[in-house]
Design an enzyme around this catalytic site. Structure first.
Site, mmCIF file in Angstrom:
data_model
loop_
_atom_site.group_PDB
_atom_site.id
_atom_site.type_symbol
_atom_site.label_atom_id
_atom_site.label_comp_id
_atom_site.label_asym_id
_atom_site.label_seq_id
_atom_site.Cartn_x
_atom_site.Cartn_y
_atom_site.Cartn_z
ATOM 1 N N CYS A 122 78.765 51.560 62.522
ATOM 2 C CA CYS A 122 79.086 52.968 62.310
ATOM 3 C C CYS A 122 78.060 53.564 61.342
ATOM 4 O O CYS A 122 77.591 52.901 60.416
ATOM 5 C CB CYS A 122 80.511 53.138 61.798
ATOM 6 S SG CYS A 122 80.816 52.618 60.118
ATOM 7 N N CYS A 167 42.161 39.402 32.904
ATOM 8 C CA CYS A 167 42.163 38.221 33.776
ATOM 9 C C CYS A 167 43.091 38.468 34.959
ATOM 10 O O CYS A 167 44.190 39.000 34.800
ATOM 11 C CB CYS A 167 42.607 37.000 32.984
ATOM 12 S SG CYS A 167 42.852 35.507 33.978
ATOM 13 N N CYS A 172 65.493 36.191 25.171
ATOM 14 C CA CYS A 172 65.797 37.072 24.045
ATOM 15 C C CYS A 172 64.649 38.059 23.864
ATOM 16 O O CYS A 172 63.482 37.665 23.841
ATOM 17 C CB CYS A 172 66.007 36.249 22.776
ATOM 18 S SG CYS A 172 66.182 37.264 21.275
ATOM 19 N N CYS A 177 71.405 45.872 25.236
ATOM 20 C CA CYS A 177 71.524 44.446 24.959
ATOM 21 C C CYS A 177 70.153 43.803 24.774
ATOM 22 O O CYS A 177 69.187 44.150 25.453
ATOM 23 C CB CYS A 177 72.283 43.773 26.102
ATOM 24 S SG CYS A 177 72.580 42.015 25.840
ATOM 25 N N CYS A 182 78.705 53.444 57.405
ATOM 26 C CA CYS A 182 78.485 52.137 56.773
ATOM 27 C C CYS A 182 77.000 51.822 56.678
ATOM 28 O O CYS A 182 76.525 51.272 55.682
ATOM 29 C CB CYS A 182 79.199 51.041 57.556
ATOM 30 S SG CYS A 182 80.992 51.039 57.365
ATOM 31 N N CYS A 229 47.035 47.312 37.066
ATOM 32 C CA CYS A 229 46.505 47.347 35.704
ATOM 33 C C CYS A 229 47.656 47.062 34.741
ATOM 34 O O CYS A 229 48.735 47.646 34.871
ATOM 35 C CB CYS A 229 45.877 48.707 35.416
ATOM 36 S SG CYS A 229 45.314 48.907 33.705
#
Length: 303
Positions: A53, A153, A219, A206, A56, A121
């Site tokens: 459909c 590099c 971290c 966070c 969806c 870049c």
């Protein structure tokens, strides 16, 4: 009955067809929402001829564009025999213009990332595609950005290091106007992923970061690996103590959820283990019986 009466009767039957002629069009079941829809509300994919459909399919495409990072959008049917891929013309017809432009941009970025003769870049504000000269696989070559003229590099994206390996190279040398954004400072807003070296920008939130390119968790402040730190113990001590960016209550709630999941899995294992032990003789007998049957079937002496 006269001729006029017969003509009137024929006209009445022509204007009032039989109930069989008014049968509704057949409904088709969508494999995504499992709802029955008429054919005019369905869309058939060109490559594999699978049908869904339209509503969806639109939602599926928008989700695939946001989460797919430019990868080809495949047929949503997991058991599609033809492994169909949606064409750009189909995507353009079913998603808004801004979503289609996002898909084209992500697709181009993915093509550059996979192309050994092109690279981005490393300067975040530059975003120029730089040509890479051909070389032996894994051999670094000098790349110069045609826009900002940065020399770096091709392998590690650090400043060009002709006499040293990538691991021993010096930090990348950036133009003066960009140096405040990069570096080893814990509060720098832009850093490189410790694994794939992709540049990541963090505005707020966070401190536990996940690289979208390689899925590595680390971290933000010290770049330590957090892939196995499910309890976030890294932020309980050391230089990153209390720097997670969440309240103590939310951290404790997260740990409680993790413990609950582990305890639940342990209970399931304890409950099912006696049942598996009781059923194991039956399973072994069935397997042995099946093996003996196959052996007799293929044994030429029995024929």
């Amino acid at each position: 009955m006269g001729s006029a009466g017969r003509l009137h009767y024929l006209a009445m039957t022509a204007e009032n067809p039989t109930p069989g002629d008014l049968a509704p069009a057949p409904l088709i079941t969508c494999k995504l929402c499992l709802c029955e829809q008429s054919l005019d509300k369905m869309t058939t994919l060109q490559e594999c001829q699978c049908i869904f459909c339209t509503a969806c399919l639109k939602q599926y495409m928008q989700l695939a564009i946001r989460e797919g990072c430019g990868s080809p959008i495949t047929c949503p049917d997991m058991v599609c025999l033809n492994h169909g891929t949606l064409q750009e013309a189909e995507i353009a017809c079913l998603v808004p213009v801004d979503q289609f432009q996002l898909y084209q941009r992500l697709k181009f970025e993915r093509e550059v990332h996979l192309d050994p003769y092109r690279t981005w870049c490393p300067v975040a504000d530059c975003q120029t595609v730089c040509p890479v000269a051909s070389s032996d696989p894994g051999q670094p070559v000098l790349v110069e950005c045609p826009s900002c003229h940065l020399k770096f590099c091709s392998c590690c994206k650090d400043a060009w290091h002709a006499e040293v390996s990538c691991r021993d190279s010096q930090p990348i040398v950036l133009p003066t106007e960009h140096r405040a954004l990069f570096g080893t400072d814990a509060e720098a807003p832009i850093k490189q992923c410790p694994v794939c070296r992709v540049y990541i920008e963090r505005n707020e939130g966070c401190a536990q970061m996940m690289c979208k390119n390689c899925k590595h968790t680390f971290c933000w402040y010290c770049l330590q690996n957090l892939d196995n730190d499910i309890f976030l113990r890294h932020y309980d001590k050391g230089p990153c103590r209390n720097k997670l960016g969440h309240s103590r209550a939310s951290v404790m709630w997260n740990r409680t959820q993790v413990v609950g999941i582990l305890v639940g899995l342990g209970i399931i294992a304890l409950v099912t283990s006696p049942l598996l032990l009781l059923a194991s003789p039956c399973i072994i007998c069935c397997v042995c019986k099946s093996c003996r049957g196959k052996k007799k079937k293929h044994d030429p002496s029995t024929t």
